[in-house]
Design a protein around this motif. Sequence first.
Motif, PDB file in Angstrom:
ATOM      1  N   HIS A  52       0.862  -1.189   0.000  1.00  0.00           N
ATOM      2  CA  HIS A  52       0.000   0.000   0.000  1.00  0.00           C
ATOM      3  C   HIS A  52       0.894   1.233   0.000  1.00  0.00           C
ATOM      4  O   HIS A  52       2.033   1.172   0.460  1.00  0.00           O
ATOM      5  CB  HIS A  52      -0.885   0.044   1.249  1.00  0.00           C
ATOM      6  CG  HIS A  52      -2.012  -0.922   1.233  1.00  0.00           C
ATOM      7  ND1 HIS A  52      -1.900  -2.191   1.755  1.00  0.00           N
ATOM      8  CD2 HIS A  52      -3.269  -0.811   0.759  1.00  0.00           C
ATOM      9  CE1 HIS A  52      -3.053  -2.829   1.603  1.00  0.00           C
ATOM     10  NE2 HIS A  52      -3.902  -2.006   1.010  1.00  0.00           N
ATOM     11  N   PRO A  61      -1.988   4.020   5.242  1.00  0.00           N
ATOM     12  CA  PRO A  61      -2.106   3.550   3.860  1.00  0.00           C
ATOM     13  C   PRO A  61      -3.378   4.090   3.225  1.00  0.00           C
ATOM     14  O   PRO A  61      -4.435   4.113   3.866  1.00  0.00           O
ATOM     15  CB  PRO A  61      -2.154   2.027   3.985  1.00  0.00           C
ATOM     16  CG  PRO A  61      -2.292   1.711   5.419  1.00  0.00           C
ATOM     17  CD  PRO A  61      -2.053   2.944   6.210  1.00  0.00           C
ATOM     18  N   LYS A  63      -3.757   3.749  -0.610  1.00  0.00           N
ATOM     19  CA  LYS A  63      -3.964   3.193  -1.945  1.00  0.00           C
ATOM     20  C   LYS A  63      -3.258   1.838  -2.060  1.00  0.00           C
ATOM     21  O   LYS A  63      -2.100   1.703  -1.682  1.00  0.00           O
ATOM     22  CB  LYS A  63      -3.395   4.166  -2.978  1.00  0.00           C
ATOM     23  CG  LYS A  63      -3.479   3.700  -4.398  1.00  0.00           C
ATOM     24  CD  LYS A  63      -2.837   4.706  -5.331  1.00  0.00           C
ATOM     25  CE  LYS A  63      -2.702   4.110  -6.709  1.00  0.00           C
ATOM     26  NZ  LYS A  63      -1.836   4.901  -7.555  1.00  0.00           N
ATOM     27  N   LEU A  64      -3.966   0.863  -2.621  1.00  0.00           N
ATOM     28  CA  LEU A  64      -3.356  -0.428  -2.908  1.00  0.00           C
ATOM     29  C   LEU A  64      -2.468  -0.280  -4.136  1.00  0.00           C
ATOM     30  O   LEU A  64      -2.915   0.198  -5.178  1.00  0.00           O
ATOM     31  CB  LEU A  64      -4.427  -1.486  -3.164  1.00  0.00           C
ATOM     32  CG  LEU A  64      -3.912  -2.863  -3.582  1.00  0.00           C
ATOM     33  CD1 LEU A  64      -3.110  -3.513  -2.456  1.00  0.00           C
ATOM     34  CD2 LEU A  64      -5.065  -3.750  -4.020  1.00  0.00           C
TER      35      LEU A  64
END
Length: 123
Positions: A52, A61, A63-64
């Motif tokens: 992430h 975190p 965003k993947l």
Amino acid sequence: MVRQVEPAGRPSLVLLAVTGPSQWLMAFVGPLGVLLRKTYFLTLTTTSVVVHSGSGAGGQPTKLVQVIPRETVGELISDVKLGASWSSFRLRFPGSGRRVRLNVSHHSRTELDRFLSTVARKG
């Protein structure tokens, strides 16, 4: 967030790393340096490494980035440099030629050592 991506995987450690050429150089930039860097959270699970990203200022975190099968991660790591204050390594994301330099603080050295020994190439 990891459970949403990989419900069957059990997290065993989370490694916090930041981008940038050198943390010593970033120190001279001051508070602006925090806004310019990107933070990565590498979560080692029983089957993969879930990556992430987040902003340098937020510490969470957001965003993947990628889910990498655990057995292939060792092939994607290069240029490991272990230091007393900061350590670094490069991670090449599958499907792209992009290699990202990841800097790890001495505060996370235990996690870095465990991460590297777990995903090390066998053979």
